[in-house]
Write an enzyme that holds these catalytic residues in place. Structure first.
Site, PDB file in Angstrom:
ATOM      1  N   LYS A 134       0.810  -1.229   0.000  1.00  0.00           N
ATOM      2  CA  LYS A 134       0.000   0.000   0.000  1.00  0.00           C
ATOM      3  C   LYS A 134       0.843   1.279   0.000  1.00  0.00           C
ATOM      4  CE  LYS A 134      -4.334  -1.592   2.044  1.00  0.00           C
ATOM      5  NZ  LYS A 134      -5.358  -1.354   3.056  1.00  0.00           N
TER       6      LYS A 134
ATOM      7  N   ASP B 191     -10.167   3.321   1.637  1.00  0.00           N
ATOM      8  CA  ASP B 191     -10.433   2.723   2.950  1.00  0.00           C
ATOM      9  C   ASP B 191     -11.141   3.704   3.901  1.00  0.00           C
ATOM     10  OD1 ASP B 191      -9.534   0.123   2.632  1.00  0.00           O
ATOM     11  OD2 ASP B 191      -7.477   0.580   3.232  1.00  0.00           O
TER      12      ASP B 191
HETATM   13  P1  NAP Z   1      -0.649  -3.219   9.966  1.00  0.00           P
HETATM   14  O1  NAP Z   1      -0.099  -2.242   8.976  1.00  0.00           O
HETATM   15  O2  NAP Z   1       0.111  -4.459  10.314  1.00  0.00           O
HETATM   16  O3  NAP Z   1      -0.917  -2.384  11.314  1.00  0.00           O
HETATM   17  C1  NAP Z   1      -1.373  -2.936  12.519  1.00  0.00           C
HETATM   18  C2  NAP Z   1      -0.560  -2.302  13.651  1.00  0.00           C
HETATM   19  O4  NAP Z   1      -1.121  -2.713  14.899  1.00  0.00           O
HETATM   20  C3  NAP Z   1       0.907  -2.733  13.674  1.00  0.00           C
HETATM   21  O5  NAP Z   1       1.715  -1.602  13.926  1.00  0.00           O
HETATM   22  C4  NAP Z   1       0.960  -3.724  14.854  1.00  0.00           C
HETATM   23  O6  NAP Z   1       2.223  -3.769  15.472  1.00  0.00           O
HETATM   24  C5  NAP Z   1      -0.061  -3.102  15.773  1.00  0.00           C
HETATM   25  N1  NAP Z   1      -0.588  -4.020  16.786  1.00  0.00           N
HETATM   26  C6  NAP Z   1      -0.721  -5.369  16.727  1.00  0.00           C
HETATM   27  N2  NAP Z   1      -1.329  -5.824  17.854  1.00  0.00           N
HETATM   28  C7  NAP Z   1      -1.570  -4.743  18.643  1.00  0.00           C
HETATM   29  C8  NAP Z   1      -2.147  -4.542  19.922  1.00  0.00           C
HETATM   30  N3  NAP Z   1      -2.619  -5.568  20.638  1.00  0.00           N
HETATM   31  N4  NAP Z   1      -2.260  -3.292  20.409  1.00  0.00           N
HETATM   32  C9  NAP Z   1      -1.788  -2.230  19.716  1.00  0.00           C
HETATM   33  N5  NAP Z   1      -1.201  -2.360  18.500  1.00  0.00           N
HETATM   34  C10 NAP Z   1      -1.102  -3.583  17.959  1.00  0.00           C
HETATM   35  O7  NAP Z   1      -2.090  -3.713   9.513  1.00  0.00           O
HETATM   36  P2  NAP Z   1      -3.223  -2.866   8.720  1.00  0.00           P
HETATM   37  O8  NAP Z   1      -3.091  -3.049   7.279  1.00  0.00           O
HETATM   38  O9  NAP Z   1      -3.248  -1.492   9.270  1.00  0.00           O
HETATM   39  O10 NAP Z   1      -4.523  -3.709   9.164  1.00  0.00           O
HETATM   40  C11 NAP Z   1      -4.955  -3.745  10.495  1.00  0.00           C
HETATM   41  C12 NAP Z   1      -6.210  -4.598  10.617  1.00  0.00           C
HETATM   42  O11 NAP Z   1      -7.260  -4.010   9.872  1.00  0.00           O
HETATM   43  C13 NAP Z   1      -6.055  -6.021  10.074  1.00  0.00           C
HETATM   44  O12 NAP Z   1      -6.763  -6.883  10.923  1.00  0.00           O
HETATM   45  C14 NAP Z   1      -6.702  -5.948   8.721  1.00  0.00           C
HETATM   46  O13 NAP Z   1      -7.214  -7.201   8.308  1.00  0.00           O
HETATM   47  C15 NAP Z   1      -7.821  -4.978   9.000  1.00  0.00           C
HETATM   48  N6  NAP Z   1      -8.278  -4.240   7.800  1.00  0.00           N
HETATM   49  C16 NAP Z   1      -9.596  -4.305   7.503  1.00  0.00           C
HETATM   50  C17 NAP Z   1     -10.082  -3.615   6.410  1.00  0.00           C
HETATM   51  C18 NAP Z   1     -11.548  -3.685   6.083  1.00  0.00           C
HETATM   52  O14 NAP Z   1     -11.945  -3.266   5.000  1.00  0.00           O
HETATM   53  N7  NAP Z   1     -12.378  -4.174   6.969  1.00  0.00           N
HETATM   54  C19 NAP Z   1      -9.215  -2.843   5.611  1.00  0.00           C
HETATM   55  C20 NAP Z   1      -7.870  -2.789   5.957  1.00  0.00           C
HETATM   56  C21 NAP Z   1      -7.412  -3.502   7.065  1.00  0.00           C
HETATM   57  P3  NAP Z   1       3.259  -4.903  14.992  1.00  0.00           P
HETATM   58  O15 NAP Z   1       3.463  -4.706  13.530  1.00  0.00           O
HETATM   59  O16 NAP Z   1       4.443  -4.632  15.833  1.00  0.00           O
HETATM   60  O17 NAP Z   1       2.564  -6.226  15.278  1.00  0.00           O
END
Ligand code: NAP
Length: 278
Positions: free
Chosen positions: A64, A100
């Site tokens: 992304k 998004d």
């Molecule tokens: P990402 O770039 O990996 O960001 C997630 C962040 O949260 C990372 O910095 C991670 O740290 C941190 N994290 C993990 N566990 C945590 C906790 N318990 N407390 C606080 N921070 C924590 O992922 P993303 O792309 O932003 O996506 C995040 C979530 O949204 C995923 O579950 C994805 O499937 C969902 N999503 C849904 C949609 C939708 O349309 N519904 C769209 C986009 C994303 P670390 O990297 O150090 O683990």
């Protein structure tokens, strides 16, 4: 036939083909939406060949942010978010968008009836999804956003970008001892982490802090109900999962690609069956 698709690594699990192909079929558009597994090393070559083969794509993890440099132009909130999830081929130029935030806001309104103006939010996670969510909330005049991430640097970086855009944003490293009081002082809690996707994941926060004025948006849609979602439901709180956001970000992309109104109900109907097959 026009070809669209999703690039990511890995891209095995996606509901987008079912949703987008149902929409093409319904409107009689001669197009197909496919999955393209593209490793980080293959990204440059992928965009080099894009115009010969494709009319538009969605982008997921881990491309992304890194895809931005291959765009001829960024539109909408993509630049301030710093990530794109949709590319449109327009007049032989690649235009990058981020849908998004729009998807999140539509689902926030539809599913939670939540109006961000003058409200306080706490967002767990400061990755790509959190960026789109927080800039969306800023656009809707949220009063304050607290960003909590295990990686404190990521939270600081996002809070700094939000502050530059005029948002009252506070960054925190995840610490179970202090988040409770911050949740009590918030009206919206967003889970933008993957925490809850797997059986046995730790709880995001102790459920005693889920108070009655709190609305909860969990971006996860598989499983449909995470531990956080179930705890919120038990307490009769307003809660939605990420399915609505997925639907509306896809609908927005569809409209950008085709110039036609997305058949929302057709796309919504395609999702549960596709989810069962994942
Ligand atoms: P990402 O770039 O990996 O960001 C997630 C962040 O949260 C990372 O910095 C991670 O740290 C941190 N994290 C993990 N566990 C945590 C906790 N318990 N407390 C606080 N921070 C924590 O992922 P993303 O792309 O932003 O996506 C995040 C979530 O949204 C995923 O579950 C994805 O499937 C969902 N999503 C849904 C949609 C939708 O349309 N519904 C769209 C986009 C994303 P670390 O990297 O150090 O683990």
């Amino acid at each position: 036939m026009k070809i669209y698709g999703l690039i990511g690594y890995p891209v095995r699990h996606s509901l987008s083909p079912a949703m987008q192909n149902a929409a093409f079929k319904h409107l009689g558009i001669d197009a197909e939406y496919r999955l393209f597994q593209v490793t980080p090393d293959e990204l440059e070559e992928f965009f080099f060949n894009f115009k010969k083969k494709l009319c538009g794509i969605n982008i997921t993890i881990p491309h992304k942010e890194s895809s931005i440099k291959y765009m001829d132009e960024l539109r909408g909130e993509a630049k301030e978010i710093g990530a794109i999830n949709t590319v449109v081929l327009e007049d032989n130029r690649l235009i990058g968008y981020n849908t998004d935030g729009v998807g999140f806001l539509r689902s926030l309104k539809e599913g939670l009836d939540f109006r961000p103006a003058s409200k306080k939010a706490i967002i767990f996670g400061a990755g790509g999804a959190s960026r789109a969510v927080s800039f969306g909330l800023l656009r809707e005049k949220i009063e304050r956003i607290i960003l909590v991430d295990i990686d404190g640097e990521k939270a600081i970086s996002l809070a700094s970008d939000l502050k530059k855009a005029g948002c009252n944003a506070i960054a925190l490293e995840y610490d179970k001892r202090i988040i409770g009081n911050l949740v009590l002082d918030s009206e919206l809690l967003v889970n933008a982490t993957p925490c809850g996707m797997k059986e046995g994941d730790p709880e995001l926060l102790p459920s005693k802090f889920l108070h009655e004025r709190l609305s909860i948006f969990d971006l996860i849609y598989n499983p449909k109900e995470t531990r956080l979602f179930k705890e919120a439901k038990k307490r009769n709180l307003k809660v939605v999962n990420g399915m609505g956001m997925l639907l509306y970000q896809g609908a927005e992309a569809f409209e950008l690609w085709t110039g036609q109104k997305a058949p929302i109900e057709v796309m919504r109907k395609a999702l549960p069956d596709a989810l069962k097959k994942l």
